[in-house]
Design an enzyme around this catalytic site. Structure first.
Site, mmCIF file in Angstrom:
data_model
loop_
_atom_site.group_PDB
_atom_site.id
_atom_site.type_symbol
_atom_site.label_atom_id
_atom_site.label_comp_id
_atom_site.label_asym_id
_atom_site.label_seq_id
_atom_site.Cartn_x
_atom_site.Cartn_y
_atom_site.Cartn_z
ATOM 1 N N GLU A 182 0.810 -1.232 0.000
ATOM 2 C CA GLU A 182 0.000 0.000 0.000
ATOM 3 C C GLU A 182 0.838 1.273 0.000
ATOM 4 O OE1 GLU A 182 -2.821 -0.502 3.190
ATOM 5 O OE2 GLU A 182 -3.837 -2.124 2.155
ATOM 6 N N GLU A 258 -5.657 -8.083 -0.911
ATOM 7 C CA GLU A 258 -6.038 -7.871 0.491
ATOM 8 C C GLU A 258 -7.471 -7.380 0.510
ATOM 9 O OE1 GLU A 258 -3.276 -5.766 3.220
ATOM 10 O OE2 GLU A 258 -5.077 -5.108 4.293
#
Ligand SMILES: *[C@@H]1O[C@H](CO)[C@@H](O)[C@H](O)[C@H]1NC(C)=O
Ligand SMILES: *[C@@H]1O[C@H](CO)[C@@H](O)[C@H](O)[C@H]1NC(C)=O
Ligand SMILES: *[C@@H]1O[C@H](CO)[C@@H](O)[C@H](O)[C@H]1NC(C)=O
Ligand SMILES: *[C@@H]1O[C@H](CO)[C@@H](O)[C@H](O)[C@H]1NC(C)=O
Ligand SMILES: *[C@@H]1O[C@H](CO)[C@@H](O)[C@H](O)[C@H]1NC(C)=O
Ligand SMILES: *[C@@H]1O[C@H](CO)[C@@H](O)[C@H](O)[C@H]1NC(C)=O
Length: 667
Positions: A182, A258
């Site tokens: 991320e 995710e």
């Protein structure tokens, strides 16, 4: 975990919004026109960070039982994929995970619990797919900058070293590796990672990028042929079941690498059911990975219970098999990576969705969900905001499946407003006469219809009842052959606390716990400037914490013990509590915060580096007092808040220090 923004409703979905109100809608399941994409599996994520911390400290048989519910084929979640964090010595949501290389001349492939977890998963399912992804890196990787790409060769070598160590020391084949969770990617780094993998004989290890949003990675893949060749999977986080057309056109595997991140109660299981089906129906995603695998961290750390099941009480042995385990089983027990989706998947007329997969040898698995769970609890609301109603659905099997005579039936019913839910219950098999079957679908149900006959709802006798952390707790860190590098129940929130053996010590401090991170890592969250490891019961108010401490920094050495520590995870910098510090310059301090801004008391202590001192902190109601080497040092410091929290130990900065004979007596 961060969350990605959902984007607009794809036009094709609008078409299926209102298909009329016939008493039974027909759906065709057919492979004549060819198949859809190859399925890559359903997985769980351990890490990002320290989400399996407490699991390792369960006694047998409970620990093996939990692992069976997660990984054992035909038992529970029967996961196809295990993704783990490549520990980077930094805070990555619920704690820090140790690196295999704390320093540039250091290498150790036995730290932490992810190696162990991967081996336990593999023991149960030799075919499980293993993935590694870094969230953070030790400071030396960034040469002091909070950025891992200035020296891409160092970063690539560091990551590849972890993959090589997995094979050498644990015989684990890592199949996929990611970039930086991320966070921004760097094309040059990705190409260099590919090159370094190939050069190290790891050409079979595939690269996922970028574990963030669909863009900008998709655009970069289109514009840069070399980058395109380097990347095998485009992995997005929390995609809300949709992808972008440009990503589909790359023909690369698209994964929700995710997803979920929802409290694992009944409603959470409903969110997961919708995600698992609709990630393919709406977004052609062929793998979905739950953050997190198992909620094995203190409940009051961020995102408590956001795992497929809950195992957060190693001291009692209690664990809870939650609804997402059984929702996972609806797909995982009746498919395998390498199966293929049919093209005939879609939405149901009155809400919900269906997918169908085949092994290409005549087996068929159909999963149907009718989730109404569009509440804010789901990390992404469903695409279609209409009200789902009960409906009749008739499925017509054609092509290779036309002659199927019988289907096994598994059902979950949430009905969380009306009656007791039931999960993953085997129903009477359906007999098919003309290749068709009909179902009367209520709201909030999941069905699996399948030719596979090996499904089982695994069970064990109930685990021991839930119990709070023991009020009297001691650890002398005596671990001559430690199975794990960390001491039970200590949850590092900044820094890494490891068992340490000092054979030159004449005793009694041969076996200690040592903080070993010596510089700020390349962070993912905002680590504190101090190191800190918490332990115990978040509700503790009145208690005495005692610990022997040993500073290893002469001038600026400083260590603390603490009570009522009220924050960890990404908020660790603003943790408050009662912190009793001693310093190598012969002073002490009592502060109301980890950052040391609010001083409650201070003075001379005579403490120094390279000598052992015994600290003792008592907090009772609004008053705190401290002892040094058994003698009162300060008393009646006024503590108005916080009113409760964990016990803790730590250091004043990123410095070496040791701890021994930790003890808590809580009132
Ligand atoms: C489903 O079919 C049954 C029997 O044919 C019928 O009684 C029922 O009303 C139908 N339900 C819906 C929602 O159409
Ligand atoms: C692993 O995969 C192989 C080949 O697909 C299969 O034959 C075997 O049954 C699988 N083993 C397990 C435990 O699922
Ligand atoms: C389905 O899979 C099983 C193994 O799970 C296999 O024995 C069987 O031949 C397959 N095909 C059909 C049509 O059932
Ligand atoms: C859906 O149901 C809710 C509550 O029952 C109602 O307020 C809302 O108007 C309904 N929406 C539609 C599109 O029918
Ligand atoms: C080991 O113990 C000796 C003797 O007490 C002490 O001088 C030394 O600083 C210790 N070293 C470490 C790394 O703990
Ligand atoms: C903690 O001590 C204070 C003062 O002695 C008392 O009022 C309070 O009830 C105690 N809290 C607990 C949980 O025992």
């Amino acid at each position: 975990m961060d969350a990605a923004a959902a984007s607009a409703l794809p036009a094709f979905l609008v078409l299926v919004l209102f298909l009329g109100l016939c008493s039974s809608q027909n759906y065709v399941l057919d492979d004549k026109a060819g198949l859809g994409r190859v399925f890559d599996g359903v997985g769980g994520l351990s890490g990002g960070g320290a989400t399996s911390r407490l699991l390792v400290n369960y006694d047998e048989p409970y620990r093996s039982q939990i692992l069976d519910f997660l990984f054992k084929p035909n038992f529970g979640a029967a996961l196809h994929i295990l993704k783990v964090e490549i520990g980077g010595d930094a805070q990555t949501t619920d704690g820090t995970e140790p690196s295999h290389m704390h320093y540039d001349n250091d290498e150790n492939f036995f730290r932490g619990y992810e190696w162990w977890l991967m081996k336990e998963a593999k023991k149960r399912n030799p075919n499980i797919t293993l993935i590694g992804l870094p969230w953070a890196f030790p400071g030396w990787v960034g040469h002091g900058e909070n950025w891992p790409y200035d020296f891409p060769d160092i970063t690539a070598a560091y990551v590849v070293n972890w993959i090589l160590g997995a094979k050498t020391y644990h015989d684990l084949d890592i199949q996929y590796v990611g970039i930086w969770n991320e966070r921004p990617f760097d094309s040059k780094y990705i190409k260099l990672l590919r090159y370094t993998l190939d050069k190290s004989g790891l050409d079979k290890v595939l690269i996922i990028a970028s574990d963030n949003l669909w863009e900008p990675i998709t655009t970069y893949v289109w514009l840069d042929p070399e980058l395109n060749r380097a990347i095998d999977v485009i992995g997005a986080h929390y995609p809300g079941t949709i992808t972008v057309a440009e990503a589909m056109k790359t023909q690369k595997k698209l994964w929700s690498s995710e997803d979920y991140s929802t409290v694992n109660d009944e409603v959470g299981g409903g969110c997961w059911a919708r995600i698992l089906n609709q990630n393919y129906v709406n977004g052609l995603m062929t793998a979905t990975i739950s953050w997190n695998l198992v909620a094995s961290y203190y409940d009051d750390l961020p995102f408590g219970r956001d795992g497929l099941m809950t195992a957060e009480e190693p001291w009692s042995g209690n664990y809870v098999v939650e609804s997402p385990i059984w929702i996972t089983a609806h797909t995982t027990q009746f498919t395998q990576p390498g199966w293929t989706y049919l093209q005939t998947v879609g939405h149901l007329a009155q809400g919900g969705s269906y997918v169908a997969l085949t092994d290409g040898k005549g087996n068929l698995t159909v999963v149907i969900e009718t989730m109404t769970h569009d509440h804010s609890v789901c990390i992404r609301p469903p695409l279609l905001p209409y009200n789902l109603t009960s409906q009749n659905a008739t499925f017509q099997l054609k092509g290779s499946f036309a002659s199927i005579k019988q289907l096994q039936v598994w059902r979950s019913q949430f009905n969380f407003k009306t009656k007791k839910p039931s999960f993953f219950e085997k129903q009477t098999p359906l007999k098919l006469s003309d290749g068709s079957f009909s179902l009367s679908l209520a709201e909030d149900e999941v069905y699996t219809l399948t030719t596979i006959t090996t499904g089982q709802k695994g069970s064990y006798p109930d685990p021991p009842p839930s119990a709070p952390f023991p009020k009297v707790y001691k650890d002398d860190f005596y671990a001559p052959n430690p199975v794990f590098s960390e001491a039970p129940h200590f949850a590092d929130q900044t820094g890494v606390f490891e068992y340490h053996i000092n054979l030159t010590d004449p005793g009694p401090h041969v076996f200690t716990l040592r903080q070993v991170v010596m510089e700020m890592p390349v962070t993912w969250a905002t680590d504190a400037d101090q190191t800190v490891s918490v332990i115990g019961d978040f509700l503790w108010e009145n208690l005495t914490v005692t610990c022997d401490v040993f500073m290893e920094t002469v001038k600026s050495g400083g260590v603390f013990i603490a009570a009522r520590v009220d924050k960890g995870g990404q908020s660790v910098r603003s943790a408050r509590g009662v912190f009793f510090w001693v310093f190598a310059d012969g002073t002490y301090k009592v502060t109301n915060d980890l950052a040391g801004q609010t001083v409650l008391a201070e003075g001379l202590s005579g403490t120094r580096a390279f000598g052992w001192h015994t600290l003792s902190l008592t907090v009772q109601g609004q008053f705190a007092s401290g002892r040094l080497n058994g003698f009162p040092l300060w008393k009646n410091a006024v503590v108005l808040s916080p009113e409760h929290g964990w016990a803790a130990i730590g250091t004043h900065s990123f410095q070496l220090a040791q701890f021994d004979n930790f003890a808590v007596v809580a009132g």
